[in-house]
Design an enzyme around this catalytic site. Structure first.
Site, short mmCIF file in Angstrom:
data_model
loop_
_atom_site.label_atom_id
_atom_site.label_comp_id
_atom_site.label_asym_id
_atom_site.label_seq_id
_atom_site.Cartn_x
_atom_site.Cartn_y
_atom_site.Cartn_z
CB VAL A 156 -0.93 -0.01 1.23
CG1 VAL A 156 -1.70 1.31 1.33
CG2 VAL A 156 -1.90 -1.18 1.14
N GLY A 167 0.61 -5.01 12.22
CA GLY A 167 1.41 -5.51 13.33
C GLY A 167 1.41 -4.55 14.50
NE ARG A 168 -1.22 -4.91 19.73
CZ ARG A 168 -2.05 -3.92 20.03
NH1 ARG A 168 -2.86 -3.43 19.11
NH2 ARG A 168 -2.08 -3.41 21.25
CG HIS A 220 -13.75 -42.81 19.17
ND1 HIS A 220 -13.19 -42.44 17.95
CD2 HIS A 220 -14.92 -43.44 18.88
CE1 HIS A 220 -13.98 -42.85 16.98
NE2 HIS A 220 -15.04 -43.46 17.52
C1 LIG Z 1 -7.23 -7.79 17.55
C2 LIG Z 1 -6.31 -8.59 18.43
C3 LIG Z 1 -6.58 -9.93 18.65
C4 LIG Z 1 -5.75 -10.68 19.46
N1 LIG Z 1 -6.04 -12.00 19.66
C5 LIG Z 1 -5.24 -12.74 20.45
C6 LIG Z 1 -5.53 -14.11 20.70
O1 LIG Z 1 -6.50 -14.65 20.20
N2 LIG Z 1 -4.71 -14.80 21.52
C7 LIG Z 1 -3.61 -14.23 22.09
O2 LIG Z 1 -2.90 -14.91 22.82
N3 LIG Z 1 -3.30 -12.94 21.88
C8 LIG Z 1 -4.09 -12.18 21.08
N4 LIG Z 1 -3.80 -10.86 20.89
C9 LIG Z 1 -2.62 -10.30 21.56
C10 LIG Z 1 -2.92 -10.04 23.03
O3 LIG Z 1 -3.99 -9.13 23.12
C11 LIG Z 1 -1.69 -9.48 23.71
O4 LIG Z 1 -0.61 -10.35 23.50
C12 LIG Z 1 -1.91 -9.33 25.21
O5 LIG Z 1 -2.98 -8.44 25.47
C13 LIG Z 1 -0.63 -8.80 25.85
O6 LIG Z 1 -0.85 -8.59 27.20
P1 LIG Z 1 -0.02 -7.48 27.98
O7 LIG Z 1 -0.44 -7.57 29.39
O8 LIG Z 1 1.40 -7.59 27.65
O9 LIG Z 1 -0.48 -6.09 27.32
P2 LIG Z 1 -1.89 -5.40 27.13
O10 LIG Z 1 -3.01 -6.37 27.12
O11 LIG Z 1 -1.73 -4.52 25.95
O12 LIG Z 1 -2.06 -4.52 28.42
C14 LIG Z 1 -1.23 -3.45 28.69
C15 LIG Z 1 -1.98 -2.50 29.57
O13 LIG Z 1 -1.06 -1.52 30.06
C16 LIG Z 1 -1.72 -0.28 30.12
N5 LIG Z 1 -0.68 0.76 30.12
C17 LIG Z 1 0.19 1.07 29.13
N6 LIG Z 1 1.02 2.05 29.52
C18 LIG Z 1 0.66 2.36 30.79
C19 LIG Z 1 1.16 3.29 31.74
N7 LIG Z 1 2.19 4.08 31.46
N8 LIG Z 1 0.54 3.34 32.93
C20 LIG Z 1 -0.50 2.54 33.23
N9 LIG Z 1 -0.99 1.64 32.37
C21 LIG Z 1 -0.41 1.55 31.18
C22 LIG Z 1 -2.60 -0.27 28.89
O14 LIG Z 1 -3.68 0.64 29.05
C23 LIG Z 1 -3.06 -1.72 28.83
O15 LIG Z 1 -4.30 -1.91 29.49
C24 LIG Z 1 -4.62 -10.08 20.09
C25 LIG Z 1 -4.36 -8.72 19.88
C26 LIG Z 1 -5.19 -7.98 19.07
C27 LIG Z 1 -4.90 -6.53 18.87
#
Ligand SMILES: Cc1cc2nc3c(=O)[nH]c(=O)nc-3n(C[C@H](O)[C@H](O)[C@H](O)COP(=O)(O)OP(=O)(O)OC[C@H]3O[C@@H](n4cnc5c(N)ncnc54)[C@H](O)[C@@H]3O)c2cc1C
Length: 473
Positions: free
Chosen positions: A254, A283-284, A456
């Site tokens: 794109v 991606g993230r 099964h």
């Molecule tokens: C559309 C989508 C679908 C997905 N599906 C799957 C799936 O099916 N299975 C799977 O295993 N993974 C999936 N993932 C990935 C999964 O969501 C992440 O791997 C997981 O949420 C990571 O957890 P985490 O605790 O590292 O971060 P997060 O869940 O991102 O949580 C981080 C938190 O930190 C908070 N934060 C950030 N900075 C600060 C700060 N300075 N002070 C206070 N709070 C803060 C944020 O607000 C957030 O709530 C998906 C992701 C997306 C986007």
């Protein structure tokens, strides 16, 4: 609804500013670390900027699967005659689908709040920023308040990557381009959706939209979809998605976005793709910016916090779990890393192993994998032997998947007769891929694996069948 739940959770007052453990972020990595730490008797504070449950519960894993469940139910009803069921006037109500998703999120977020409260974890709603060190430990500021932790667990997750595509920023502002956050809340289905990125997130959301009546076109820069998944299975998956009407432009970049149009480039030629909405899913990236990490000297690599197998960073008393360390951006990895980090703080021997982390692409059909693919095993110079079976070897699969063309592939180390990896393209494979993960982790031999009794009829019996066909080299 979610913020009400949060308010409920933080209604008890934070009395102390010195903690044994401060957890920054309340997603799967953060809330599980906080829960585990609180349960172990450590004075624990969890700081969450937005909503408890993080990306996973609010705009990732759970809402996508909730919407997909509605989409699958709708698709089943439409194709009921394949199973001898005739339904007339089947419709889908997007508003009701989104309402149900909100209800599911609310239930689960409330559950996290209750679990933290039961674990005696203090909660603060606000953005935490590290300000340095004091005699008591690392200091974190939230608004006007300062908190000190002997230990700090970084669990700030990840954010959507935004490539420098001309017109993208403006299109995100106007609402023509959406991220997962906005798409998961759309009450009106766009007639045509262009998806930038054919990876896990792009494909799952594309599947939801396609199955509920949107015309979906996926644009992917690589020559294949679904990232590093096994090529044999990915080809069949793509055919399945195409049968449902999804279109693909592979090896296509794109190069610009304008209202109503995505400008693409393939082999030096540009073409325009018309769309009513666009999903950005390229991606993230680790959410490490603006946290004050430089004040305590935390090492980063390409924006991700560097950790060892005990989840320690280079800075004393500071740990990083989940997406922020950029290793495996999956919720279940975050959970396990959270346990390892807290066990390390508690002085218990525990290390993170990444060899057998399952990953699932929740399309229809699902593509689940664990361990090494055939290509990865060969690249590592292993003595590879592969058993590849059509899913038709499972009676339950045949009963439940009219016309299904799924595949199961087991990758063995032919020298040691152990399992290196498993890939399964079949609905419900997400529910049993962990069995292969356990075989890999325990380094069982084929003879030992064959001794297990599978219920099964189950789709999982495909593993028993594949094991029985292994001949070694
Ligand atoms: C559309 C989508 C679908 C997905 N599906 C799957 C799936 O099916 N299975 C799977 O295993 N993974 C999936 N993932 C990935 C999964 O969501 C992440 O791997 C997981 O949420 C990571 O957890 P985490 O605790 O590292 O971060 P997060 O869940 O991102 O949580 C981080 C938190 O930190 C908070 N934060 C950030 N900075 C600060 C700060 N300075 N002070 C206070 N709070 C803060 C944020 O607000 C957030 O709530 C998906 C992701 C997306 C986007």
């Amino acid at each position: 609804m979610i913020s009400q739940t949060f308010a409920m959770c933080i209604s008890y007052k934070v009395a102390m500013i010195n903690y044994d453990v401060i957890v920054l972020g309340g997603g799967p990595g953060g809330y599980l670390a906080a829960e585990h730490s609180g349960q172990a008797g450590l004075k624990t504070l969890c700081i969450e900027d937005r909503h408890l449950g993080g990306t996973c519960l609010n705009e990732g894993c759970i809402p996508t699967k909730t919407l997909l469940q509605s989409a699958k139910t709708y698709a089943h009803a439409l194709r009921g005659d394949l199973y001898g069921v005739r339904a007339e006037k089947v419709t889908i109500d997007r508003g009701a689908v989104i309402d149900r998703k909100e209800k599911v999120i609310h239930t689960l977020v409330a559950g996290v709040g209750a679990a933290l409260k039961a674990s005696r974890v203090d909660l603060v709603n606000g953005r935490g920023v590290i300000t340095g060190r004091s005699a008591e430990g690392v200091t974190v500021q939230v608004g006007q308040e300062l908190y000190t932790g002997k230990n700090l667990i970084l669990a700030t997750g990840s954010v959507n990557a935004r490539p420098p595509i001309p017109g993208l920023r403006e299109a995100l502002e106007s609402g023509f381009v959406l991220t997962n956050r906005e798409l998961l809340c759309q009450r009106e289905a766009p007639a045509r959706l262009a998806v930038i990125g054919g990876g896990v997130i792009g494909l799952e959301m594309a599947a939801y939209c396609q199955l509920t009546g949107t015309e979906v076109t996926v644009v992917e820069m690589l020559d294949h979809i679904a990232g590093p998944n096994d090529g044999d299975l990915v080809k069949v998956l793509q055919k399945n998605l195409e049968r449902d009407g999804m279109k693909f432009h592979l090896e296509t970049k794109v190069v610009a976005v304008r209202e109503g149009t995505v400008v693409c480039e393939k082999n030096g030629q540009t073409f325009e793709l018309s769309a009513d909405k666009v999903l950005l899913a390229i991606g993230r990236k680790a959410n490490s910016a603006g946290l004050g990490l430089e004040t305590v000297g935390v090492e980063l690599e390409r924006g991700a916090v560097v950790t060892d197998a005990r989840m320690k960073t280079n800075a004393p008393g500071i740990y990083a779990v989940g997406d922020v360390n950029g290793k495996y951006m999956l919720a279940h990895t975050a959970y396990r890393e959270a346990e390892v980090a807290v066990n390390t703080i508690l002085g218990k021997a525990d290390t993170m192993r990444y060899e057998a982390i399952p990953s699932v692409l929740y399309t229809v059909p699902e593509l689940s994998s664990v361990g090494l693919s055939e290509a990865e095993a060969k690249a590592q110079g292993r003595h590879v032997s592969v058993v590849k079976l059509p899913m038709q070897y499972s009676g339950r699969y045949v009963a439940e998947n009219e016309g299904g063309d799924g595949i199961c592939k087991l990758v063995f180390d032919a020298k040691r007769n152990t399992l290196l990896g498993a890939q399964v393209l079949a609905n419900s494979s997400s529910e049993f891929i962990v069995a292969a993960g356990i075989f890999i982790e325990l380094e069982l031999t084929v003879d030992e694996m064959r001794e297990f009794v599978f219920p099964h009829p189950t789709v999982c019996e495909i593993f028993r069948e594949a094991l029985s066909q292994y001949k070694g080299k």
